[in-house]
Design an enzyme around this catalytic site. Structure first.
Site, PDB file in Angstrom:
ATOM      1  N   TYR A  53       0.851  -1.210   0.000  1.00 27.50           N
ATOM      2  CA  TYR A  53       0.000   0.000   0.000  1.00 27.50           C
ATOM      3  C   TYR A  53       0.867   1.234   0.000  1.00 27.50           C
ATOM      4  O   TYR A  53       1.759   1.337   0.840  1.00 27.50           O
ATOM      5  CB  TYR A  53      -0.920   0.046   1.234  1.00 27.50           C
ATOM      6  CG  TYR A  53      -1.913  -1.077   1.382  1.00 27.50           C
ATOM      7  CD1 TYR A  53      -2.158  -2.001   0.363  1.00 27.50           C
ATOM      8  CD2 TYR A  53      -2.633  -1.223   2.567  1.00 27.50           C
ATOM      9  CE1 TYR A  53      -3.085  -3.021   0.529  1.00 27.50           C
ATOM     10  CE2 TYR A  53      -3.571  -2.241   2.737  1.00 27.50           C
ATOM     11  CZ  TYR A  53      -3.785  -3.139   1.712  1.00 27.50           C
ATOM     12  OH  TYR A  53      -4.704  -4.141   1.887  1.00 27.50           O
TER      13      TYR A  53
HETATM   14  N1  LIG Z   1      -6.521  -8.339   1.695  1.00 27.48           N
HETATM   15  C1  LIG Z   1      -6.823  -7.673   0.610  1.00 27.48           C
HETATM   16  O1  LIG Z   1      -6.601  -8.150  -0.528  1.00 27.48           O
HETATM   17  C2  LIG Z   1      -7.465  -6.313   0.726  1.00 27.48           C
HETATM   18  C3  LIG Z   1      -8.040  -5.712  -0.395  1.00 27.48           C
HETATM   19  C4  LIG Z   1      -8.635  -4.462  -0.212  1.00 27.48           C
HETATM   20  C5  LIG Z   1      -8.658  -3.842   1.041  1.00 27.48           C
HETATM   21  N2  LIG Z   1      -8.076  -4.462   2.114  1.00 27.48           N
HETATM   22  C6  LIG Z   1      -8.084  -3.847   3.471  1.00 27.48           C
HETATM   23  O2  LIG Z   1      -9.403  -3.461   3.797  1.00 27.48           O
HETATM   24  C7  LIG Z   1      -9.427  -2.084   4.134  1.00 27.48           C
HETATM   25  C8  LIG Z   1     -10.749  -1.496   3.805  1.00 27.48           C
HETATM   26  O3  LIG Z   1     -10.933  -1.411   2.412  1.00 27.48           O
HETATM   27  P1  LIG Z   1     -11.329  -0.083   1.702  1.00 27.48           P
HETATM   28  O4  LIG Z   1     -10.876   1.082   2.463  1.00 27.48           O
HETATM   29  O5  LIG Z   1     -10.811  -0.182   0.324  1.00 27.48           O
HETATM   30  O6  LIG Z   1     -12.925  -0.184   1.628  1.00 27.48           O
HETATM   31  P2  LIG Z   1     -14.101   0.045   2.658  1.00 27.48           P
HETATM   32  O7  LIG Z   1     -13.663  -0.003   4.050  1.00 27.48           O
HETATM   33  O8  LIG Z   1     -15.156  -0.848   2.182  1.00 27.48           O
HETATM   34  O9  LIG Z   1     -14.538   1.555   2.298  1.00 27.48           O
HETATM   35  C9  LIG Z   1     -14.015   2.603   3.029  1.00 27.48           C
HETATM   36  C10 LIG Z   1     -14.205   3.929   2.311  1.00 27.48           C
HETATM   37  O10 LIG Z   1     -15.579   4.332   2.355  1.00 27.48           O
HETATM   38  C11 LIG Z   1     -15.663   5.724   2.603  1.00 27.48           C
HETATM   39  N3  LIG Z   1     -16.312   5.906   3.920  1.00 27.48           N
HETATM   40  C12 LIG Z   1     -15.975   5.323   5.109  1.00 27.48           C
HETATM   41  N4  LIG Z   1     -16.793   5.700   6.094  1.00 27.48           N
HETATM   42  C13 LIG Z   1     -17.683   6.531   5.545  1.00 27.48           C
HETATM   43  C14 LIG Z   1     -18.775   7.245   6.063  1.00 27.48           C
HETATM   44  N5  LIG Z   1     -19.107   7.170   7.348  1.00 27.48           N
HETATM   45  N6  LIG Z   1     -19.498   8.021   5.205  1.00 27.48           N
HETATM   46  C15 LIG Z   1     -19.168   8.089   3.906  1.00 27.48           C
HETATM   47  N7  LIG Z   1     -18.133   7.457   3.346  1.00 27.48           N
HETATM   48  C16 LIG Z   1     -17.384   6.669   4.162  1.00 27.48           C
HETATM   49  C17 LIG Z   1     -14.228   6.251   2.610  1.00 27.48           C
HETATM   50  O11 LIG Z   1     -13.817   6.592   1.289  1.00 27.48           O
HETATM   51  P3  LIG Z   1     -14.070   8.021   0.591  1.00 27.48           P
HETATM   52  O12 LIG Z   1     -14.057   9.076   1.649  1.00 27.48           O
HETATM   53  O13 LIG Z   1     -12.960   8.116  -0.385  1.00 27.48           O
HETATM   54  O14 LIG Z   1     -15.410   7.881  -0.058  1.00 27.48           O
HETATM   55  C18 LIG Z   1     -13.446   5.028   3.016  1.00 27.48           C
HETATM   56  O15 LIG Z   1     -12.095   5.063   2.632  1.00 27.48           O
HETATM   57  C19 LIG Z   1      -8.214  -1.495   3.435  1.00 27.48           C
HETATM   58  O16 LIG Z   1      -7.788  -0.301   4.033  1.00 27.48           O
HETATM   59  C20 LIG Z   1      -7.224  -2.611   3.593  1.00 27.48           C
HETATM   60  O17 LIG Z   1      -6.646  -2.531   4.880  1.00 27.48           O
HETATM   61  C21 LIG Z   1      -7.497  -5.690   1.958  1.00 27.48           C
END
Ligand SMILES: NC(=O)c1ccc[n+]([C@@H]2O[C@H](COP(=O)([O-])OP(=O)(O)OC[C@H]3O[C@@H](n4cnc5c(N)ncnc54)[C@H](OP(=O)(O)O)[C@@H]3O)[C@@H](O)[C@H]2O)c1
Length: 311
Positions: A53
Protein backbone atom coordinates in the site's frame (compact mmCIF):
# COMPACT_ATOMS: atom_id res chain seq x y z
CA UNK A 1 -16.64 -3.20 24.24
CA UNK A 2 -16.50 -6.99 24.19
CA UNK A 3 -13.20 -8.14 22.68
CA UNK A 4 -12.98 -11.01 20.23
CA UNK A 5 -10.22 -13.57 19.92
CA UNK A 6 -7.97 -13.74 16.86
CA UNK A 7 -8.14 -17.50 16.56
CA UNK A 8 -6.00 -19.21 19.16
CA UNK A 9 -3.28 -16.55 19.00
CA UNK A 10 -3.99 -15.15 22.46
CA UNK A 11 -4.58 -11.73 20.85
CA UNK A 12 -8.03 -10.17 21.31
CA UNK A 13 -9.38 -7.05 19.64
CA UNK A 14 -12.48 -4.85 19.67
CA UNK A 15 -14.65 -5.85 16.69
CA UNK A 16 -13.55 -3.25 14.10
CA UNK A 17 -10.22 -3.15 12.27
CA UNK A 18 -9.05 0.11 10.70
CA UNK A 19 -8.11 -0.21 7.03
CA UNK A 20 -4.75 1.36 6.26
CA UNK A 21 -4.89 1.58 2.48
CA UNK A 22 -6.06 5.20 2.67
CA UNK A 23 -2.97 6.50 4.47
CA UNK A 24 -1.08 8.46 1.82
CA UNK A 25 -3.78 7.60 -0.74
CA UNK A 26 -7.04 9.38 0.08
CA UNK A 27 -5.83 10.68 3.48
CA UNK A 28 -2.74 12.90 3.87
CA UNK A 29 -0.46 12.67 6.91
CA UNK A 30 -2.25 15.08 9.30
CA UNK A 31 -5.61 13.48 8.43
CA UNK A 32 -4.19 9.96 8.79
CA UNK A 33 -2.75 10.78 12.22
CA UNK A 34 -6.08 12.28 13.33
CA UNK A 35 -7.97 9.20 12.12
CA UNK A 36 -5.57 6.87 13.92
CA UNK A 37 -5.84 8.91 17.14
CA UNK A 38 -9.64 8.92 16.96
CA UNK A 39 -9.72 5.17 16.32
CA UNK A 40 -7.66 4.49 19.45
CA UNK A 41 -9.68 6.99 21.48
CA UNK A 42 -12.87 5.14 20.49
CA UNK A 43 -11.44 2.02 22.17
CA UNK A 44 -10.19 0.09 19.14
CA UNK A 45 -6.68 -1.21 18.52
CA UNK A 46 -6.19 -3.22 15.34
CA UNK A 47 -4.85 -1.56 12.19
CA UNK A 48 -4.56 -3.42 8.89
CA UNK A 49 -2.01 -2.51 6.24
CA UNK A 50 0.30 -4.17 3.69
CA UNK A 51 3.79 -3.62 2.34
CA UNK A 52 2.29 -2.89 -1.09
CA UNK A 53 0.00 0.00 0.00
CA UNK A 54 -0.29 2.34 -1.86
CA UNK A 55 1.69 1.35 -4.96
CA UNK A 56 -1.37 1.99 -7.18
CA UNK A 57 -1.24 5.74 -6.57
CA UNK A 58 0.68 7.60 -9.31
CA UNK A 59 4.11 8.55 -7.98
CA UNK A 60 4.00 5.97 -5.16
CA UNK A 61 6.14 2.84 -4.99
CA UNK A 62 4.45 0.97 -2.12
CA UNK A 63 5.40 1.12 1.55
CA UNK A 64 3.68 4.50 2.00
CA UNK A 65 0.97 3.22 4.35
CA UNK A 66 3.37 1.34 6.64
CA UNK A 67 5.68 4.36 6.67
CA UNK A 68 2.81 6.63 7.74
CA UNK A 69 1.74 4.22 10.49
CA UNK A 70 5.37 3.96 11.62
CA UNK A 71 5.66 7.75 11.92
CA UNK A 72 2.42 7.86 13.89
CA UNK A 73 3.58 5.05 16.22
CA UNK A 74 6.86 6.88 16.83
CA UNK A 75 5.08 10.19 17.47
CA UNK A 76 2.49 8.70 19.86
CA UNK A 77 4.57 6.01 21.60
CA UNK A 78 1.54 3.73 22.10
CA UNK A 79 3.02 0.64 20.45
CA UNK A 80 1.86 -1.83 23.08
CA UNK A 81 -1.76 -0.63 22.78
CA UNK A 82 -1.84 -1.21 19.03
CA UNK A 83 -2.32 -4.48 17.15
CA UNK A 84 -0.54 -4.14 13.80
CA UNK A 85 -1.61 -6.45 11.00
CA UNK A 86 0.41 -6.20 7.81
CA UNK A 87 0.96 -8.38 4.75
CA UNK A 88 3.49 -9.83 2.36
CA UNK A 89 3.26 -11.43 -1.12
CA UNK A 90 1.38 -8.98 -3.36
CA UNK A 91 3.93 -6.23 -3.82
CA UNK A 92 5.80 -6.38 -7.14
CA UNK A 93 8.99 -5.44 -5.24
CA UNK A 94 8.65 -8.40 -2.83
CA UNK A 95 6.35 -10.93 -4.47
CA UNK A 96 5.22 -14.31 -3.23
CA UNK A 97 5.56 -16.57 -0.21
CA UNK A 98 9.06 -18.01 -0.59
CA UNK A 99 11.12 -18.14 2.60
CA UNK A 100 13.65 -15.70 1.14
CA UNK A 101 10.96 -13.19 0.23
CA UNK A 102 9.13 -13.41 3.56
CA UNK A 103 12.37 -12.93 5.49
CA UNK A 104 13.43 -9.93 3.43
CA UNK A 105 9.95 -8.40 3.40
CA UNK A 106 9.47 -8.60 7.16
CA UNK A 107 12.68 -6.66 7.80
CA UNK A 108 11.52 -3.89 5.46
CA UNK A 109 8.07 -3.77 7.06
CA UNK A 110 9.55 -3.60 10.57
CA UNK A 111 11.75 -0.68 9.48
CA UNK A 112 8.90 1.22 7.87
CA UNK A 113 6.63 0.56 10.87
CA UNK A 114 9.44 1.62 13.25
CA UNK A 115 8.81 -1.36 15.51
CA UNK A 116 10.52 -4.64 16.37
CA UNK A 117 7.46 -6.87 16.06
CA UNK A 118 4.35 -7.33 13.94
CA UNK A 119 1.25 -8.62 15.73
CA UNK A 120 -0.37 -10.38 12.78
CA UNK A 121 1.72 -11.06 9.67
CA UNK A 122 -0.50 -12.10 6.78
CA UNK A 123 0.02 -13.84 3.47
CA UNK A 124 -1.66 -11.25 1.22
CA UNK A 125 -2.56 -13.94 -1.30
CA UNK A 126 -1.80 -17.58 -1.91
CA UNK A 127 1.33 -18.60 -3.83
CA UNK A 128 1.07 -22.10 -5.24
CA UNK A 129 4.58 -21.92 -6.74
CA UNK A 130 6.07 -22.34 -3.25
CA UNK A 131 5.59 -25.50 -1.13
CA UNK A 132 3.41 -24.67 1.88
CA UNK A 133 6.03 -26.29 4.07
CA UNK A 134 8.63 -23.69 3.02
CA UNK A 135 6.26 -20.82 3.86
CA UNK A 136 5.29 -22.43 7.18
CA UNK A 137 8.94 -22.84 8.20
CA UNK A 138 9.72 -19.21 7.33
CA UNK A 139 6.82 -17.95 9.44
CA UNK A 140 7.81 -20.37 12.20
CA UNK A 141 11.27 -18.79 12.30
CA UNK A 142 9.82 -15.27 12.52
CA UNK A 143 7.55 -16.26 15.40
CA UNK A 144 10.45 -18.00 17.19
CA UNK A 145 12.58 -14.87 16.75
CA UNK A 146 9.82 -12.69 18.23
CA UNK A 147 9.43 -10.63 15.07
CA UNK A 148 5.87 -11.84 14.53
CA UNK A 149 3.24 -12.79 17.15
CA UNK A 150 0.73 -14.58 14.91
CA UNK A 151 0.19 -15.26 11.22
CA UNK A 152 -2.84 -14.86 9.00
CA UNK A 153 -3.95 -15.55 5.44
CA UNK A 154 -5.80 -13.38 2.95
CA UNK A 155 -7.54 -14.28 -0.30
CA UNK A 156 -7.01 -18.04 0.22
CA UNK A 157 -9.52 -20.65 -0.87
CA UNK A 158 -10.84 -23.19 1.64
CA UNK A 159 -8.76 -26.11 0.33
CA UNK A 160 -5.48 -24.25 0.56
CA UNK A 161 -6.34 -22.81 3.96
CA UNK A 162 -7.00 -26.33 5.20
CA UNK A 163 -3.86 -27.80 3.64
CA UNK A 164 -1.78 -24.99 5.16
CA UNK A 165 -3.21 -25.90 8.54
CA UNK A 166 -2.37 -29.58 8.06
CA UNK A 167 1.20 -28.77 7.01
CA UNK A 168 1.71 -26.50 10.03
CA UNK A 169 0.20 -29.06 12.42
CA UNK A 170 2.36 -31.89 11.03
CA UNK A 171 5.50 -29.80 11.46
CA UNK A 172 4.52 -28.36 14.85
CA UNK A 173 4.66 -24.83 13.40
CA UNK A 174 2.37 -21.80 13.85
CA UNK A 175 -0.86 -21.97 11.86
CA UNK A 176 -2.88 -19.20 10.24
CA UNK A 177 -4.99 -17.72 13.05
CA UNK A 178 -6.88 -15.22 10.88
CA UNK A 179 -8.39 -15.12 7.42
CA UNK A 180 -8.92 -11.88 5.53
CA UNK A 181 -11.38 -12.55 2.70
CA UNK A 182 -13.55 -10.22 0.65
CA UNK A 183 -16.89 -10.16 2.47
CA UNK A 184 -19.63 -7.60 2.90
CA UNK A 185 -23.39 -7.31 2.43
CA UNK A 186 -22.95 -7.12 -1.35
CA UNK A 187 -20.16 -9.68 -1.79
CA UNK A 188 -21.28 -12.72 0.16
CA UNK A 189 -20.92 -15.86 -1.88
CA UNK A 190 -17.12 -16.10 -2.09
CA UNK A 191 -16.84 -16.30 1.69
CA UNK A 192 -20.08 -17.97 2.69
CA UNK A 193 -19.85 -20.91 0.25
CA UNK A 194 -16.91 -22.77 1.81
CA UNK A 195 -14.60 -20.47 3.74
CA UNK A 196 -17.08 -19.63 6.51
CA UNK A 197 -17.43 -23.31 7.43
CA UNK A 198 -13.69 -23.96 7.24
CA UNK A 199 -12.95 -21.02 9.54
CA UNK A 200 -15.63 -22.06 12.02
CA UNK A 201 -14.36 -25.65 12.11
CA UNK A 202 -10.73 -24.61 12.50
CA UNK A 203 -11.37 -21.72 14.94
CA UNK A 204 -9.81 -19.21 12.56
CA UNK A 205 -10.79 -15.58 13.14
CA UNK A 206 -12.29 -13.79 10.14
CA UNK A 207 -11.40 -10.14 9.48
CA UNK A 208 -12.87 -9.39 6.04
CA UNK A 209 -11.97 -6.44 3.84
CA UNK A 210 -14.16 -3.95 1.95
CA UNK A 211 -16.62 -3.95 4.85
CA UNK A 212 -18.31 -0.94 3.24
CA UNK A 213 -17.83 -2.11 -0.36
CA UNK A 214 -15.39 0.79 -0.78
CA UNK A 215 -18.07 3.24 0.40
CA UNK A 216 -21.13 1.93 -1.49
CA UNK A 217 -22.75 0.57 1.68
CA UNK A 218 -22.64 4.01 3.32
CA UNK A 219 -25.47 4.85 0.91
CA UNK A 220 -23.70 7.83 -0.59
CA UNK A 221 -23.78 6.48 -4.15
CA UNK A 222 -27.39 6.27 -5.35
CA UNK A 223 -26.91 7.21 -9.00
CA UNK A 224 -24.04 7.70 -11.44
CA UNK A 225 -24.13 11.41 -10.62
CA UNK A 226 -22.79 10.46 -7.16
CA UNK A 227 -19.65 8.73 -8.50
CA UNK A 228 -17.73 12.03 -8.33
CA UNK A 229 -18.04 12.09 -4.52
CA UNK A 230 -14.66 10.31 -4.15
CA UNK A 231 -11.91 8.85 -6.33
CA UNK A 232 -13.38 5.59 -5.02
CA UNK A 233 -16.59 6.43 -6.92
CA UNK A 234 -14.97 5.13 -10.11
CA UNK A 235 -15.43 1.57 -8.87
CA UNK A 236 -19.10 1.92 -7.89
CA UNK A 237 -20.58 0.83 -11.24
CA UNK A 238 -20.47 -2.83 -10.17
CA UNK A 239 -22.63 -2.17 -7.11
CA UNK A 240 -25.17 0.23 -8.57
CA UNK A 241 -27.71 -2.28 -9.88
CA UNK A 242 -31.07 -3.66 -8.74
CA UNK A 243 -29.52 -5.85 -6.07
CA UNK A 244 -27.31 -3.04 -4.78
CA UNK A 245 -30.28 -0.68 -4.53
CA UNK A 246 -32.32 -3.37 -2.75
CA UNK A 247 -29.52 -3.72 -0.19
CA UNK A 248 -29.41 0.05 0.31
CA UNK A 249 -33.20 0.12 0.81
CA UNK A 250 -32.90 -2.54 3.55
CA UNK A 251 -30.00 -0.66 5.14
CA UNK A 252 -32.03 2.58 5.06
CA UNK A 253 -34.98 0.87 6.75
CA UNK A 254 -32.95 -0.82 9.50
CA UNK A 255 -30.86 2.32 10.08
CA UNK A 256 -33.95 4.54 10.37
CA UNK A 257 -35.44 2.18 12.99
CA UNK A 258 -32.28 2.39 15.08
CA UNK A 259 -31.41 6.04 14.56
CA UNK A 260 -28.18 4.79 12.98
CA UNK A 261 -26.44 5.25 9.63
CA UNK A 262 -26.26 2.82 6.72
CA UNK A 263 -22.49 2.43 7.26
CA UNK A 264 -23.03 1.46 10.90
CA UNK A 265 -25.70 -1.09 10.02
CA UNK A 266 -23.60 -2.62 7.21
CA UNK A 267 -20.68 -3.12 9.60
CA UNK A 268 -22.89 -4.26 12.49
CA UNK A 269 -24.36 -6.92 10.15
CA UNK A 270 -20.81 -8.16 9.50
CA UNK A 271 -20.11 -8.17 13.24
CA UNK A 272 -22.97 -10.67 13.66
CA UNK A 273 -21.32 -12.99 11.11
CA UNK A 274 -17.56 -12.78 11.63
CA UNK A 275 -14.86 -11.66 14.10
CA UNK A 276 -14.19 -8.07 13.04
CA UNK A 277 -14.72 -6.29 9.71
CA UNK A 278 -12.03 -4.04 8.26
CA UNK A 279 -13.12 -0.60 7.11
CA UNK A 280 -11.25 2.59 6.38
CA UNK A 281 -12.12 6.26 6.81
CA UNK A 282 -10.80 9.38 5.13
CA UNK A 283 -11.87 11.81 7.88
CA UNK A 284 -12.38 11.80 11.63
CA UNK A 285 -16.09 12.33 11.00
CA UNK A 286 -16.27 9.10 8.96
CA UNK A 287 -14.20 7.29 11.60
CA UNK A 288 -16.62 8.34 14.34
CA UNK A 289 -19.51 7.16 12.21
CA UNK A 290 -18.11 3.68 11.55
CA UNK A 291 -16.95 3.33 15.17
CA UNK A 292 -20.63 3.55 16.15
CA UNK A 293 -21.20 0.17 14.47
CA UNK A 294 -19.61 -1.59 17.43
CA UNK A 295 -22.18 -0.07 19.81
CA UNK A 296 -25.13 -1.08 17.64
CA UNK A 297 -27.13 -4.17 18.43
CA UNK A 298 -29.07 -5.65 15.52
CA UNK A 299 -32.20 -7.68 16.27
CA UNK A 300 -32.56 -11.06 14.60
CA UNK A 301 -35.39 -9.52 12.49
CA UNK A 302 -33.03 -6.80 11.27
CA UNK A 303 -30.35 -9.36 10.40
CA UNK A 304 -32.95 -11.48 8.58
CA UNK A 305 -34.13 -8.46 6.59
CA UNK A 306 -30.55 -7.67 5.51
CA UNK A 307 -29.88 -11.36 4.75
CA UNK A 308 -32.93 -11.51 2.52
CA UNK A 309 -32.27 -8.24 0.69
CA UNK A 310 -28.71 -9.33 -0.12
CA UNK A 311 -29.41 -13.00 -0.82
N1 LIG B 1 -6.52 -8.34 1.69
C1 LIG B 1 -6.82 -7.67 0.61
O1 LIG B 1 -6.60 -8.15 -0.53
C2 LIG B 1 -7.46 -6.31 0.73
C3 LIG B 1 -8.04 -5.71 -0.39
C4 LIG B 1 -8.64 -4.46 -0.21
C5 LIG B 1 -8.66 -3.84 1.04
N2 LIG B 1 -8.08 -4.46 2.11
C6 LIG B 1 -8.08 -3.85 3.47
O2 LIG B 1 -9.40 -3.46 3.80
C7 LIG B 1 -9.43 -2.08 4.13
C8 LIG B 1 -10.75 -1.50 3.81
O3 LIG B 1 -10.93 -1.41 2.41
P1 LIG B 1 -11.33 -0.08 1.70
O4 LIG B 1 -10.88 1.08 2.46
O5 LIG B 1 -10.81 -0.18 0.32
O6 LIG B 1 -12.92 -0.18 1.63
P2 LIG B 1 -14.10 0.05 2.66
O7 LIG B 1 -13.66 0.00 4.05
O8 LIG B 1 -15.16 -0.85 2.18
O9 LIG B 1 -14.54 1.55 2.30
C9 LIG B 1 -14.01 2.60 3.03
C10 LIG B 1 -14.21 3.93 2.31
O10 LIG B 1 -15.58 4.33 2.35
C11 LIG B 1 -15.66 5.72 2.60
N3 LIG B 1 -16.31 5.91 3.92
C12 LIG B 1 -15.98 5.32 5.11
N4 LIG B 1 -16.79 5.70 6.09
C13 LIG B 1 -17.68 6.53 5.55
C14 LIG B 1 -18.77 7.25 6.06
N5 LIG B 1 -19.11 7.17 7.35
N6 LIG B 1 -19.50 8.02 5.21
C15 LIG B 1 -19.17 8.09 3.91
N7 LIG B 1 -18.13 7.46 3.35
C16 LIG B 1 -17.38 6.67 4.16
C17 LIG B 1 -14.23 6.25 2.61
O11 LIG B 1 -13.82 6.59 1.29
P3 LIG B 1 -14.07 8.02 0.59
O12 LIG B 1 -14.06 9.08 1.65
O13 LIG B 1 -12.96 8.12 -0.38
O14 LIG B 1 -15.41 7.88 -0.06
C18 LIG B 1 -13.45 5.03 3.02
O15 LIG B 1 -12.10 5.06 2.63
C19 LIG B 1 -8.21 -1.50 3.43
O16 LIG B 1 -7.79 -0.30 4.03
C20 LIG B 1 -7.22 -2.61 3.59
O17 LIG B 1 -6.65 -2.53 4.88
C21 LIG B 1 -7.50 -5.69 1.96
Amino acid sequence: MQKRALGRSGISIAPLVLGGNVFGFTADEPTSFAILDAFMDEGFSCIDTADSYSAWVPGHTGGESETMIGRWLKARGRRDEVVIATKVAMWATRPGLSAANIKAAVEDSLKRLQTDYIDVYQSHRDDNTVPQEETARAYGDLVAEGKVRAIGASNFDADRLTSARTVAADLGLPRYETLQPLYNLFDREGFEAELAGACRDQEIAVIPYYGLASGFLTGKYRSEADFGKSVRGRGMGKYLNDRGLKILAALDEVAAGLGATDAQVALAWLMTKITAPIASATSVEQLKDIAGAARLSLSSEAVAKLDAASA
